[in-house]
Design an enzyme around this catalytic site. Structure first.
Site, PDB file in Angstrom:
ATOM      1  N   HIS A 245       1.014  -1.160  -0.058  1.00 60.80           N
ATOM      2  CA  HIS A 245      -0.086   0.056  -0.067  1.00 60.80           C
ATOM      3  C   HIS A 245       0.747   1.304  -0.068  1.00 60.80           C
ATOM      4  CE1 HIS A 245      -3.525   2.295   1.338  1.00 60.80           C
ATOM      5  NE2 HIS A 245      -2.548   3.233   1.913  1.00 60.80           N
ATOM      6  N   GLU A 246       1.876   1.451   0.876  1.00 57.65           N
ATOM      7  CA  GLU A 246       2.726   2.658   1.018  1.00 57.65           C
ATOM      8  C   GLU A 246       3.510   2.635  -0.428  1.00 57.65           C
ATOM      9  OE1 GLU A 246       2.334   4.832   3.038  1.00 57.65           O
ATOM     10  OE2 GLU A 246       0.955   3.953   4.421  1.00 57.65           O
ATOM     11  N   HIS A 249       1.674   4.297  -2.945  1.00 62.64           N
ATOM     12  CA  HIS A 249       1.732   5.781  -2.934  1.00 62.64           C
ATOM     13  C   HIS A 249       3.050   6.206  -3.599  1.00 62.64           C
ATOM     14  CE1 HIS A 249      -2.114   6.100  -0.741  1.00 62.64           C
ATOM     15  NE2 HIS A 249      -1.375   5.557   0.407  1.00 62.64           N
ATOM     16  N   HIS A 320      -6.324   8.083  -1.469  1.00 59.20           N
ATOM     17  CA  HIS A 320      -7.032   6.923  -1.200  1.00 59.20           C
ATOM     18  C   HIS A 320      -8.502   6.914  -2.177  1.00 59.20           C
ATOM     19  CE1 HIS A 320      -4.526   7.004   2.581  1.00 59.20           C
ATOM     20  NE2 HIS A 320      -4.115   5.808   1.944  1.00 59.20           N
TER      21      HIS A 320
END
Ligand SMILES: *[C@@H]1O[C@H](CO)[C@@H](O)[C@H](O)[C@H]1NC(C)=O
Ligand SMILES: *[C@@H]1O[C@H](CO)[C@@H](O)[C@H](O)[C@H]1NC(C)=O
Ligand SMILES: *[C@@H]1O[C@H](CO)[C@@H](O)[C@H](O)[C@H]1NC(C)=O
Length: 690
Positions: A245-246, A249, A320
């Protein structure tokens, strides 16, 4: 998942942000605001000695993310945690190289320096031969940082300072060697930072800090909060999920990069900037309106071409997807447990539309939430409609999570704008987890799923709720079920059925089972590889000096009783070795003792294969954050590595106190003054050992 509980104020660079404290909060947007981002200089002066990567277009090749572990920081973790972290990083970088490809540049990756930082003044007269070159160095320049990581000089381009007219520069800092085989360099930090401390639910956060000419991020940092890795509740899959997830980004799905996405859909090698990536719809929801994203979102909802909504509970812009509409996506603000979270086609489309990446379309991705539910799906005004089987009505009602692997509790959170969904029960709701002893007719088994039913053998009236029964697939969306003691019974999707031998009814879910992805998670196995200890120096002697600095008001007589024991426990924990390997001499008046590493008879062999000595060496010079009433930071120092008798090393353990900076300074001065005397004292103690 726990609910959002409280509001917390994070202080960053004097700004106050209101952050919702959710079970798995993502700090990317806040962290990115604090990150200084460096781009390549727009104009490269002629005759420069700076080596540049080739910019010729090569075919797209898998993206190589290279993790760069800061030396020694994994000493904050036990060897098994460290192994887990390395293995999570390996798996995530593999997922990413499977998923994304780039036009690789030739040569090692080198990062840029910020001219505004190293250069105090630039020659500004166009008639000068050294026009636009740096004319004087800023003496306060100390290199580049990636968030709070100092970038090694070997990863950076050099720079030059030029006189007004000369043909030779006054000053040359040469370029480093760069990092080989890398398209994205990821600094991996393990630290109990302020952000970790203020956000009890954060496992890790990431930011990018360098862009290439096209605007693609080429370097970033991921910070792991060590205490979260220790809790044990966050298993390997959890760490991997947050890591992925990170990194997504940092690779481009960041509100701060939306305006830099480019359009490379034209033929040839030319790309243009996108006119507008995001826009606000008529209901005030920010959406991404790029071609692939709109097409995939439309296909998903069964509604032509639709912009994909961004989370409206994070302002001013969110990195998000909207939770109400994209449940189960890897890029929603509040993540579901790993077995209920996936890469989704809309996220992949977004990476296509960034323009920097080729996206592997055969990679597994799915989004079940809202499939075919139409363009009005998931609006705060329509989510009360329970018919589609996504949202629920009554708070606290026990039903089934929409993927039917788990039982769910009807509830809401700060991102759902009052809509309610069945969230997987925190405990005991996993129908797929084998349980031998069950209280009712339910069956917990890898082949079990959650069904809405009020089946009962007794004649009493039962309320319909989520229950676990066996299922088996016949074809996609066609399956049979089996209740305790019953035969296999056909379960036509979308219909209520009765089961022979039971009172009551059971609902066969439509479009959720036997679709190929609803497998229960595999048992977590962490590959056991040896952590990278071999790069550290070896201690050849059992005699180590440990020096403590502790709270100002600590009474020495009290300290003597417990401090040594407490510090030994912390050292053992952080070295990942058993406490029984460590022995200490009595505590001296100056709060120091001799540490011995040995193997007494009652100590079991060291489990990881590396020696207890080398595990202790890992702790040298690495601050350990530890919260105790007596100390909070532990630093072990190698005080005299070059002492004449090199068969022993001297280690000093400094137990730092929070906030008492003046006191610490004072102690340092005292320590420094006593230094020589202590060295000879240590030798005496060492030679007294067998
Ligand atoms: C694309 O994904 C598939 C499925 O994961 C994988 O087998 C294949 O190797 C990937 N292709 C590339 C170029 O990475
Ligand atoms: C369901 O959630 C509510 C809060 O929304 C909580 O009070 C209740 O204990 C939960 N029930 C179960 C069985 O987890
Ligand atoms: C099961 O639920 C249905 C629908 O609510 C109801 O008509 C039926 O009486 C219930 N049966 C039992 C055995 O509770």
């Amino acid at each position: 998942m726990k609910q959002c509980l409280t509001m917390v104020v994070i202080r960053t660079f004097g700004l106050f942000f209101m952050v919702k404290l959710c079970s798995l909060v993502c700090l990317h947007d806040y962290v990115q605001q604090d990150t200084h981002v460096v781009s390549p200089p727009a104009v490269i002066p002629h005759k420069t000695r700076i080596f540049r990567r080739s910019t010729t277009w090569a075919p797209q090749m898998p993206l190589r993310v290279t993790p760069w572990y800061l030396p020694g920081e994994t000493a904050l973790l036990t060897p098994s945690q460290s192994t887990q972290l390395h293995s999570a990083m390996r798996e995530v970088t593999k997922i990413i190289s499977n998923m994304l490809s780039v036009h690789r540049s030739e040569g090692p990756l080198l990062l840029n320096r910020d001219m505004n930082k190293y250069c105090r003044s630039v020659w500004g007269d166009p008639s000068l031969p050294n026009y636009k070159r740096c004319g004087s160095r800023d003496n306060s320049y100390h290199g580049e940082r990636c968030l709070d990581v100092v970038i090694p000089d070997s990863h950076l381009y050099g720079y030059e300072v030029w006189p007004m007219n000369g043909i030779e520069p006054d000053h040359v800092t040469p370029s480093g060697t760069g990092v080989l085989d890398t398209d994205f360099l990821l600094y991996v930090r393990v630290a109990q930072t302020e952000k970790c401390a203020l956000q009890p639910s954060v496992i890790a956060y990431a930011a990018y800090c360098q862009l290439d000419h096209s605007g693609r991020p080429i370097a970033g940092v991921i910070v792991f909060c060590p205490k979260r890795l220790k809790d044990g509740i966050y298993q390997h899959q959890h760490v991997m999920q947050v890591c992925l997830h990170e990194i997504l980004h940092a690779l481009g799905f960041s509100s701060s990069l939306f305006e830099r996405w480019i359009d490379c859909s034209f033929s040839g090698h030319m790309c243009s900037s996108r006119s507008r990536v995001t826009n606000t719809d008529e209901r005030g929801q920010l959406r991404i309106y790029t071609p692939n994203v709109m097409q995939r979102m439309g296909e998903h909802l069964g509604a032509g071409s639709v912009g994909a909504p961004l989370e409206n509970q994070e302002s001013p812009a969110s990195s998000h997807w909207e939770s109400r509409i994209m449940q189960g996506s890897i890029l929603t603000a509040s993540l579901s447990p790993p077995h209920l979270t996936f890469l989704d086609p809309i996220t992949l489309a977004a990476f296509q539309d960034m323009g920097w990446y080729g996206v592997n379309t055969s990679i597994h991705s799915h989004l079940v939430w809202g499939k075919g539910a139409g363009v009005y799906f998931g609006l705060p005004s329509t989510c009360q409609d329970k018919l589609a089987g996504f949202f629920c009505g009554e708070e606290g009602e026990i039903g089934c999570h929409y993927l039917h692997l788990d039982k769910g509790n009807c509830s809401t959170d700060a991102y759902l704008d009052g809509c309610r969904i069945y969230k997987p029960l925190i405990q005991g709701g996993e129908c797929w987890l084998l349980q031998e002893h069950h209280v009712s007719d339910e069956i917990y088994h890898p082949q079990s799923r959650c069904f809405f039913s009020n089946l009962t053998k007794e004649m009493k009236h039962e309320k319909v709720k989520g229950r676990c029964y066996l299922h088996r697939c016949v074809a996609p969306n066609i399956f049979q079920i089996k209740v305790q003691g019953s035969e296999w019974t056909d379960c036509p999707a979308g219909e209520w059925i009765e089961v022979k031998g039971y009172e009551g009814i059971l609902l066969c879910p439509n479009g959720r089972l036997c679709l190929g992805f609803d497998q229960p998670p595999a048992p977590t196995t962490v590959p056991t590889t040896t952590p990278i200890y071999s790069t550290f120096p070896q201690i050849t002697s059992p005699g180590l000096r440990v020096q403590l600095t502790t709270m100002q008001n600590l009474n020495w007589n009290t300290a003597k009783k417990f401090l040594t024991e407490e510090v030994l426990a912390v050292i053992a924990q952080h070295a990942g070795i058993q406490r029984c390997f460590l022995h200490a001499s009595t505590l001296d008046k100056d709060l120091s003792f001799v540490l011995m590493v040995g193997k007494p008879n009652n100590c079991h062999p060291h489990p990881t294969g590396s020696s207890p000595h080398s595990s202790i060496v890992n702790l040298i010079d690495n601050p350990i954050t530890y919260e105790s009433p007596h100390f909070s930071t532990v630093t072990i120092r190698l005080l005299s590595p070059g002492s004449q008798n090199s068969i022993f090393s001297e280690v000093s353990l400094i137990v730092g106190c929070v906030g008492v900076i003046l006191f610490c300074t004072m102690i340092l001065v005292i320590c420094w003054c006593k230094h020589r005397a202590r060295v000879s004292q240590v030798r005496d103690i060492y030679h007294a050992q067998p």
